[in-house]
Enzyme design. Structure first.
Site, PDB file in Angstrom:
ATOM      1  N   SER A 198     -69.253  19.831  10.717  1.00 10.69           N
ATOM      2  CA  SER A 198     -68.815  18.978   9.593  1.00 10.69           C
ATOM      3  C   SER A 198     -69.643  19.152   8.324  1.00 10.69           C
ATOM      4  O   SER A 198     -69.230  18.673   7.263  1.00 10.69           O
ATOM      5  CB  SER A 198     -68.877  17.508   9.995  1.00 10.69           C
ATOM      6  OG  SER A 198     -67.738  17.192  10.734  1.00 10.69           O
ATOM      7  N   LYS A 242     -67.866  20.501   5.421  1.00 10.59           N
ATOM      8  CA  LYS A 242     -66.921  19.700   4.627  1.00 10.59           C
ATOM      9  C   LYS A 242     -67.423  19.514   3.189  1.00 10.59           C
ATOM     10  O   LYS A 242     -66.631  19.395   2.258  1.00 10.59           O
ATOM     11  CB  LYS A 242     -66.696  18.334   5.289  1.00 10.59           C
ATOM     12  CG  LYS A 242     -65.939  18.434   6.624  1.00 10.59           C
ATOM     13  CD  LYS A 242     -65.984  17.117   7.386  1.00 10.59           C
ATOM     14  CE  LYS A 242     -65.223  17.202   8.699  1.00 10.59           C
ATOM     15  NZ  LYS A 242     -65.446  16.020   9.551  1.00 10.59           N
ATOM     16  N   TYR A 253     -59.413  25.205   8.696  1.00 14.04           N
ATOM     17  CA  TYR A 253     -60.386  24.122   8.968  1.00 14.04           C
ATOM     18  C   TYR A 253     -61.303  24.473  10.152  1.00 14.04           C
ATOM     19  O   TYR A 253     -62.516  24.274  10.103  1.00 14.04           O
ATOM     20  CB  TYR A 253     -59.623  22.808   9.213  1.00 14.04           C
ATOM     21  CG  TYR A 253     -60.503  21.679   9.688  1.00 14.04           C
ATOM     22  CD1 TYR A 253     -61.334  20.994   8.802  1.00 14.04           C
ATOM     23  CD2 TYR A 253     -60.530  21.305  11.036  1.00 14.04           C
ATOM     24  CE1 TYR A 253     -62.158  19.973   9.247  1.00 14.04           C
ATOM     25  CE2 TYR A 253     -61.355  20.280  11.481  1.00 14.04           C
ATOM     26  CZ  TYR A 253     -62.164  19.621  10.577  1.00 14.04           C
ATOM     27  OH  TYR A 253     -62.992  18.611  11.018  1.00 14.04           O
ATOM     28  N   TYR A 270     -70.565   9.128   8.756  1.00 13.76           N
ATOM     29  CA  TYR A 270     -69.494   8.341   9.380  1.00 13.76           C
ATOM     30  C   TYR A 270     -69.881   6.869   9.479  1.00 13.76           C
ATOM     31  O   TYR A 270     -70.308   6.294   8.493  1.00 13.76           O
ATOM     32  CB  TYR A 270     -69.129   8.921  10.766  1.00 13.76           C
ATOM     33  CG  TYR A 270     -69.138  10.419  10.754  1.00 13.76           C
ATOM     34  CD1 TYR A 270     -68.212  11.104   9.975  1.00 13.76           C
ATOM     35  CD2 TYR A 270     -70.093  11.144  11.446  1.00 13.76           C
ATOM     36  CE1 TYR A 270     -68.221  12.486   9.916  1.00 13.76           C
ATOM     37  CE2 TYR A 270     -70.108  12.524  11.392  1.00 13.76           C
ATOM     38  CZ  TYR A 270     -69.168  13.181  10.629  1.00 13.76           C
ATOM     39  OH  TYR A 270     -69.189  14.530  10.560  1.00 13.76           O
ATOM     40  N   VAL A 278     -71.557  18.052  14.257  1.00 18.27           N
ATOM     41  CA  VAL A 278     -71.715  17.903  15.710  1.00 18.27           C
ATOM     42  C   VAL A 278     -72.423  19.091  16.362  1.00 18.27           C
ATOM     43  O   VAL A 278     -72.703  19.053  17.556  1.00 18.27           O
ATOM     44  CB  VAL A 278     -70.378  17.614  16.450  1.00 18.27           C
ATOM     45  CG1 VAL A 278     -69.847  16.235  16.141  1.00 18.27           C
ATOM     46  CG2 VAL A 278     -69.351  18.693  16.193  1.00 18.27           C
TER      47      VAL A 278
HETATM   48  N1  GLN Z   1     -64.995  20.562  13.899  1.00 16.49           N
HETATM   49  C1  GLN Z   1     -65.366  19.237  14.283  1.00 16.49           C
HETATM   50  C2  GLN Z   1     -64.127  18.379  14.428  1.00 16.49           C
HETATM   51  O1  GLN Z   1     -63.234  18.502  13.665  1.00 16.49           O
HETATM   52  C3  GLN Z   1     -66.298  18.667  13.258  1.00 16.49           C
HETATM   53  C4  GLN Z   1     -66.775  17.272  13.603  1.00 16.49           C
HETATM   54  C5  GLN Z   1     -68.179  16.958  13.175  1.00 16.49           C
HETATM   55  O2  GLN Z   1     -69.032  17.838  12.985  1.00 16.49           O
HETATM   56  N2  GLN Z   1     -68.480  15.688  13.108  1.00 16.49           N
HETATM   57  O3  GLN Z   1     -64.002  17.573  15.325  1.00 16.49           O
END
Ligand code: GLN
Length: 304
Positions: free
Chosen positions: A64, A67, A189, A240, A258
């Site tokens: 993530s 992003k 993505y 989050y 993650v």
């Molecule tokens: N690729 C992961 C997902 O879409 C990214 C989530 C994350 O790093 N929090 O679930």
């Protein structure tokens, strides 16, 4: 003068043998291969110094964290129009929560939760000629490192098991907030999330957010006003449903993934990256958050 190397060494020593290290994400099967004892830190100062300790040079899946990089590229195409399709409010919910999207008529709460990041991916698919290649080149360019790549096994692994993200993209499509095909947007993505970098490369990539939009190579990619907004979104939405906790404990804008990475920065001062794959129940690196809390406490450097 703060002895940054000494601070990083102390933090690493304090935490490297910590027994409670969180849990590695297993919902993306390929991420299970990580070792829970990996732990690295890299610090890049705007004045041109760098300090590092532990496994700072091992590559990991940035997930993530990508992003923010995708948002920074999308802003250069659409600027304020982005905010017609994605909001800028913290979600107070997990990164993959879908219910808010229904309540809010297909407008994701912010670009750093999955639904919002999928809209940003859609914008990049619309504007980039060869989306995966062009985005990779952008990341290589701002990091000054041509060796950065996607980990194709991780992308394929998430593609096979990404049912929640398929649901998210379909829901967005049903609200007319996705212009391209679900499969094409998600393919982009999943690759974006599967970018593989070490702590140094990631810290270099985020240098522009601490340096008013200018990357390490001195190219201006974003205006200082765009950087101000991206940093604000990192502060309020980067963790989050733990964004408040991160601001409280650490006091810096930042983003987690993650794969166990966290990047945080103090504008005009430094970028710091930690990597420790074990996550807390909210999906943020357990040791990484503790390391960053110690860092801003020991150095007395935070936005507050
Ligand atoms: N690729 C992961 C997902 O879409 C990214 C989530 C994350 O790093 N929090 O679930």
């Amino acid at each position: 003068m703060i002895d940054f190397q000494n601070v990083l060494d102390e933090i690493h020593n304090d935490l490297k043998l910590e027994k409670e290290r969180g849990l590695i994400a297993t919902y993306i099967p390929e991420l299970k291969k990580q070792s829970n004892t990996s732990f690295g830190i890299y610090l890049n100062t705007i004045s041109g110094e760098n300090f590092y300790v532990g496994d700072w040079n091992l590559k990991f899946s940035i997930q993530s964290i990508s992003k923010v990089l995708a948002l920074s590229k999308a802003i250069t195409f659409e600027n304020k129009n982005i905010w017609k399709r994605v909001d800028v409010e913290p979600s107070g919910n997990p990164f993959n929560q879908l219910s808010l999207l229904e309540l809010e008529n297909g407008i994701p709460r912010n670009p750093l939760i999955n639904t919002g990041a999928i809209v940003i991916a859609d914008i990049l698919v619309t504007h980039l000629k060869n989306p995966k290649e062009d985005f990779l080149n952008y990341v290589r360019h701002i990091s000054g490192d041509q060796s950065i790549n996607y980990n194709l096994e991780v992308a394929a692994s998430e593609q096979k098991t990404g049912f929640n993200n398929y649901a998210a993209a379909n829901l967005l499509k049903s609200y007319n907030n996705l212009n391209n095909d679900v499969d094409i947007v998600l393919d982009f993505y999943f690759h974006q999330c599967a970018l593989e970098m070490n702590c140094k490369q990631l810290s270099n990539a985020f240098y522009l957010f601490a340096n008013k939009g200018k990357c390490l190579n001195n190219n201006q990619h974003l205006t200082s006003s765009q950087v101000k907004r991206i940093n604000a979104i990192m502060l309020t939405c980067g963790f989050y449903d733990e964004a408040g906790e991160f601001a409280f404990e650490v006091g810096l804008p930042g983003k987690s993934g993650v794969g166990g990475g966290i990047v945080a920065l103090l504008p005009n001062d430094f970028v710091i990256v930690t990597w420790s794959p074990g996550l807390n129940p909210k999906g943020n690196s357990l040791i990484g958050m503790q390391a960053l809390e110690k860092f801003t406490t020991k150095t007395n450097r935070s936005i507050f």
